[in-house]
Design an enzyme around this catalytic site. Structure first.
Site, PDB file in Angstrom:
ATOM      1  N   ASP A  51       0.791  -1.244   0.000  1.00  0.00           N
ATOM      2  CA  ASP A  51       0.000   0.000   0.000  1.00  0.00           C
ATOM      3  C   ASP A  51       0.819   1.288   0.000  1.00  0.00           C
ATOM      4  OD1 ASP A  51      -2.288  -1.494  -0.037  1.00  0.00           O
ATOM      5  OD2 ASP A  51      -2.841  -1.137   2.050  1.00  0.00           O
ATOM      6  N   LYS A  63      -5.275  -6.068  -3.903  1.00  0.00           N
ATOM      7  CA  LYS A  63      -6.003  -6.627  -2.761  1.00  0.00           C
ATOM      8  C   LYS A  63      -7.217  -5.773  -2.465  1.00  0.00           C
ATOM      9  CE  LYS A  63      -3.389  -4.358   0.996  1.00  0.00           C
ATOM     10  NZ  LYS A  63      -4.496  -3.607   1.592  1.00  0.00           N
ATOM     11  N   CYS A  92      -2.843  -3.169   7.395  1.00  0.00           N
ATOM     12  CA  CYS A  92      -2.663  -4.040   6.228  1.00  0.00           C
ATOM     13  C   CYS A  92      -1.357  -4.832   6.258  1.00  0.00           C
ATOM     14  CB  CYS A  92      -2.759  -3.216   4.948  1.00  0.00           C
ATOM     15  SG  CYS A  92      -4.420  -2.536   4.661  1.00  0.00           S
TER      16      CYS A  92
END
Length: 258
Positions: A55, A165, A198
């Site tokens: 991310d 994702k 995450c």
């Protein structure tokens, strides 16, 4: 008759001909790196290792992105950029696959449940997943948008691997596990944001699936309060794997160079 390779990667392939299928994998000899880490010093085989960068996207790490729009201080989320700039080229030169695990939703949001949408838009008002940012018009974390793109400072290299994702864990409803297994990976380095969300969820699932997990501490960060970072580092060392720094990895890579 000459055999030809058949497989998704050099690390997982057969040799086949018209008359024969040779199912014996012939792995390369180990390339061992010895790394200063916590709670113990560790040795890893670089030829069975990959790094997952989670991310590092405009919506989380760039001015004008989603977090900045909703008033979050993104300075902590940008701290992994410089150490990743130093580490990733060295890992690539050692043959370690770089996997970019990015939040990238479908435009129709059919992969997102109401419960997941509620996390980011609890009142039903404001800018949530898939909604357009007022200034740029980019849909939040939508695959192919500026919002979901990797920050400019960490431009991927040719040969890097990209996985989208849709949850805090990158293993749910994605091909990540299949990709790692087809690369014959057993050890995974973790980096990115947010460390306590995450990154941690993906690392935990990797541990549950049997991978050896190493968190690269200075290449991971969070915009959450400091106690969240402290708890995450404690839990990784206590329950799920090891913690090392990018400097320790760089030193180990220099020593392990063939």
């Amino acid at each position: 008759m000459t055999k030809v390779p058949l497989g998704p990667s050099d690390r997982n392939s057969w040799q086949v001909s018209d008359t024969e299928a040779d199912l014996v994998r012939r792995p390369a000899p180990p390339l061992v790196a010895e790394i200063a880490a916590e709670p113990q010093r560790i040795s890893i085989d670089l030829r069975r290792t990959a790094i997952i960068v989670v991310d590092m996207q405009n919506d989380f790490c760039a001015p004008g992105g989603w977090l900045a729009h909703i008033g979050v201080d993104i300075a902590p989320a940008r701290r992994p950029i410089a150490p990743l700039q130093r580490l990733l080229p060295r890992l690539r030169r050692a043959g370690v696959p770089v996997i970019w695990l990015n939040w990238g939703n479908r435009p129709d949001r059919l992969n997102l449940s109401p419960a997941l949408l509620h996390v980011y838009k609890p009142s039903g008002r404001g800018v949530g997943l898939g909604d357009k940012l007022p200034d740029s018009g980019a849909p939040v974390l939508e695959k192919g948008s500026w919002a979901a793109a990797i920050v400019d400072e960490l431009a991927p290299a040719d040969g890097d691997i990209h996985v989208d994702k849709y949850r805090m864990s990158g293993f749910w409803d994605t091909p990540l596990d299949s990709i790692l297994r087809n690369l014959a990976v057993t050890t995974v380095l973790f980096a990115g944001v947010n460390l306590d969300q995450c990154v941690m969820c993906t690392l935990q699932d990797a541990n549950f699936l049997g991978y050896d997990c190493i968190l690269v501490e200075d290449c991971a960060a969070t915009t959450s309060p400091e106690f969240c970072r402290d708890a995450t580092l404690y839990n990784v060392k206590q329950c799920f794997g090891f913690v090392a720094t990018s400097s320790a990895l760089v030193a180990a890579l220099a020593q392990a160079a063939p």
